[in-house]
Scaffold this motif. Structure first.
Motif, short mmCIF file in Angstrom:
data_model
loop_
_atom_site.label_atom_id
_atom_site.label_comp_id
_atom_site.label_asym_id
_atom_site.label_seq_id
_atom_site.Cartn_x
_atom_site.Cartn_y
_atom_site.Cartn_z
N GLU A 255 0.61 -1.15 0.03
CA GLU A 255 0.10 -0.18 0.13
C GLU A 255 0.83 1.14 0.02
O GLU A 255 2.05 1.20 0.18
CB GLU A 255 -0.85 0.11 1.34
CG GLU A 255 -0.03 0.11 2.61
CD GLU A 255 -1.24 0.20 3.75
OE1 GLU A 255 -2.52 0.06 3.54
OE2 GLU A 255 -0.79 0.20 4.89
N TYR A 256 0.15 2.34 -0.04
CA TYR A 256 0.86 3.64 -0.55
C TYR A 256 1.59 3.80 0.97
O TYR A 256 1.00 4.00 2.09
CB TYR A 256 -0.01 4.81 -0.73
CG TYR A 256 0.80 6.32 -0.24
CD1 TYR A 256 1.80 6.59 -1.18
CD2 TYR A 256 0.26 6.98 0.75
CE1 TYR A 256 2.01 7.92 -0.97
CE2 TYR A 256 0.68 8.35 1.02
CZ TYR A 256 1.63 8.76 -0.16
OH TYR A 256 2.16 9.98 0.29
N ASP A 314 -3.59 -2.16 -0.05
CA ASP A 314 -4.54 -1.12 -0.47
C ASP A 314 -5.53 -1.77 -1.53
O ASP A 314 -5.22 -2.90 -1.90
CB ASP A 314 -3.98 0.27 -0.79
CG ASP A 314 -2.83 -0.12 -2.10
OD1 ASP A 314 -3.04 -1.08 -2.74
OD2 ASP A 314 -2.16 0.85 -2.21
N SER A 317 -3.72 -2.67 -5.06
CA SER A 317 -2.97 -3.89 -4.93
C SER A 317 -4.04 -5.09 -4.85
O SER A 317 -3.74 -6.11 -5.45
CB SER A 317 -2.23 -4.02 -3.66
OG SER A 317 -1.06 -3.02 -3.74
#
Length: 588
Positions: A255-256, A314, A317
């Motif tokens: 995730e970010y 996230d 993904s």
């Protein structure tokens, strides 16, 4: 106590006789509260909290933890009994009753002028004799599954109804045999499998996951030789029922990633902003594609791929993984990560780059395997089941119950059953239950007192007599809780060595032993008659009523030590806090 009164006139001091009377009274009162819960026929206690929550239980450890005990001596006795439960998983109520009986018997001698130190000396000698007698009479049998079932059933039968006790005994035995590290059992054709003794370090009960679901009834509880994760899938396109599954455990951020310090990104137009966003997502997408490449390299037609990630995943993904037929759970608990690898094989990966080498060779060794992985939704909760693992070193007991009280009762009983089976695999010794050992040990100590042996001589015989007579409280209360006369039952048991109290008549024995005896009921010493004064007795060893060696060993040692400490209290002083206040005032 004048010296203490001179130091602190406000201190509350209780003399020796008053202190002894108060301590003995507290111990006897605690015993009166607990004695009705002893044995399979014991009655239950209803515990109501300040918020109105209700609990029905006859487990001694639960009662001691939930009751608000004010008396300091009663708290000390309760802590001793709870320690017994933590170590052995059984014998909590027996410890309380033995201590209460010893205090009651000691009170009679103290009133006649016997010094407490004399009684304590005799109690210690009698405890040593009892432990020696335990070592001589303990049955050292080969550890078979049948023996483990007997020990587990004896421990659970006092906490659950017979049908559930038999079911949970099987679960406890299977669970402990699954998580043991040393699996070198002896298998001979036509004979039961014999399991080797283990060390405590080779049995980690934390690998037995207990997962509770408030759903259906307690009869739907089951043992899963695999895992049940309290996590669900976060994408609707991911497969929820998979077979022949390759399992990847990892701790990879998908995730970010936010910066650790505050930062500002400046851009002049939308194209520059899109390029910045693309640069951030490309890193995460590359990690996802490494997982996809690994899946495509190892999965054949009819096989699936499942990811257990300790870090976050996230939405973007999840979409990439779902598009390629990969199911994944995120933010898995740390203990579950360890259990997954132990149950399914493989090991956890911390970097996506290590999944595929620079030459394009997939790292297959990091993958585990399971026959079946599926997701079950109960209300708003999602559970992921991993079943059919090849060589599991971890398992899950899925507890189900209609309410919180039932689940609490099952969870506590399961813990005691697991502990009793573990102790059996460590010691491999058992003793007859149902009060048989207590009567034999009491008779042995009395014989030593009457003999010319120097093991117990002089006034120490008084303390030994207290210990020996106190042991008889166990069979007497077992008979009393079953509705029989305790003294008549004691007479019957004294005439038949090795026999214990049969709780509930023939049918209660038949329900457990008929499978072992191929439907033929074992012979009883007398017929069961509802109008009989004394309880029917039975050969405890033949009936499979067996207690673990460690249960009796800790019970004998702890009770004598605690009673000795209580009898040697010569005063009770309440004034420590007031003395500290006066000291602070003097310093000012």
């Amino acid at each position: 106590m004048s010296a203490l009164q001179d130091l602190n006139p406000r201190a509350e001091v209780m003399g020796q006789q008053s202190a002894l009377n108060m301590n003995i009274s507290a111990g006897k009162s605690l015993g009166d509260v607990m004695k009705g819960s002893l044995g399979p026929s014991g009655t239950q206690k209803m515990l109501v909290s300040g918020a109105g929550e209700l609990k029905l239980t006859k487990d001694g450890a639960v009662l001691l933890k939930e009751m608000h005990i004010i008396s300091p001596i009663a708290q000390l006795i309760g802590q001793t009994a709870i320690a017994q439960d933590d170590i052995t998983g059984d014998g909590t109520t027996s410890v309380i009753l033995l201590i209460a009986s010893m205090l009651s018997e000691s009170e009679r001698f103290i009133r006649d002028g016997v010094h407490p130190r004399v009684l304590v000396h005799g109690l210690e000698k009698a405890a040593d004799l009892a432990v020696k007698f335990l070592d001589e009479t303990a049955i050292d049998k080969p550890i078979t599954k049948e023996l483990l079932l007997d020990v587990a059933y004896t421990a659970l039968n006092t906490k659950l109804r017979p049908a559930m006790a038999r079911k949970f005994a099987e679960y406890c035995v299977e669970a402990v045999l699954t998580v043991r590290k040393k699996k070198e059992e002896v298998i001979e054709e036509g004979k039961p499998t014999v399991y080797p003794t283990l060390k405590f370090s080779e049995l980690d009960l934390n690998m037995v996951e207990v997962l509770a679901m408030q759903h259906r009834s307690d009869t739907h509880t089951k043992l899963i030789k695999g895992l049940v994760l309290d996590h669900g899938l976060k994408h609707s396109e991911m497969p929820t029922d998979m077979h022949n599954v390759h399992i990847l455990c990892c701790n990879i951020l998908l995730e970010y990633e936010k910066t650790e310090s505050e930062s500002v990104m400046e851009y002049k137009n939308a194209d520059e902003r899109a390029e910045l966003v693309r640069g951030e997502t490309d890193v995460v997408d590359a990690r996802c594609m490494q997982i996809v490449k690994l899946k495509e390299a190892v999965c054949k037609p009819g096989e699936s791929f499942f990811v257990v990630n300790q870090d976050g995943i996230d939405l973007r993904s999840n979409e990439i993984l779902a598009k390629h037929g990969i199911s994944a759970v995120r933010r898995a608990k740390r203990r579950n990560m360890e259990r997954v690898t132990r149950a399914c094989g493989g090991f956890a990966m911390a970097s996506a780059q290590d999944l595929i080498s620079a030459d394009g060779v997939p790292n297959v060794s990091c993958l585990g395997h399971a026959d079946h992985v599926f997701v079950e939704v109960i209300g708003e909760d999602h559970f992921t089941f991993i079943e059919g693992v090849k060589d599991p070193f971890s398992c899950t007991v899925l507890l189900k119950g209609a309410n919180k009280h039932t689940i609490f009762l099952l969870k506590d009983a399961l813990r005691d059953g697991l502990t009793s089976v573990r102790n059996m695999l460590v010691s491999s010794k058992v003793v007859p239950g149902g009060g048989a050992f207590e009567i034999a040990c009491s008779k042995h100590i009395h014989d030593m007192i009457r003999s010319s042996s120097t093991a117990i001589s002089g006034r120490a015989q008084l303390g030994a007599t207290v210990f020996a007579d106190s042991l008889l409280v166990i069979p007497k209360i077992l008979a009393q809780n079953s509705g029989y006369d305790p003294h008549e039952t004691f007479v019957e048991l004294s005439r038949k060595p090795g026999c214990g109290v049969m709780i509930g008549g023939k049918e209660s024995v038949r329900t457990y032993v008929e499978e072992k005896k191929e439907g033929e009921l074992i012979s009883l010493e007398q017929e069961v008659n509802p109008h009989t004064v004394s309880a029917p007795v039975i050969d405890a060893k033949e009936a499979g009523i067996l207690d673990g060696y460690r249960v009796k060993f800790n019970m004998l040692k702890n009770t004598a030590a605690i009673v000795g400490q209580i009898l040697l209290v010569d005063s009770i002083i309440k004034g420590g806090r007031q003395i500290r206040k006066n000291a602070d005032a003097a310093m000012e």
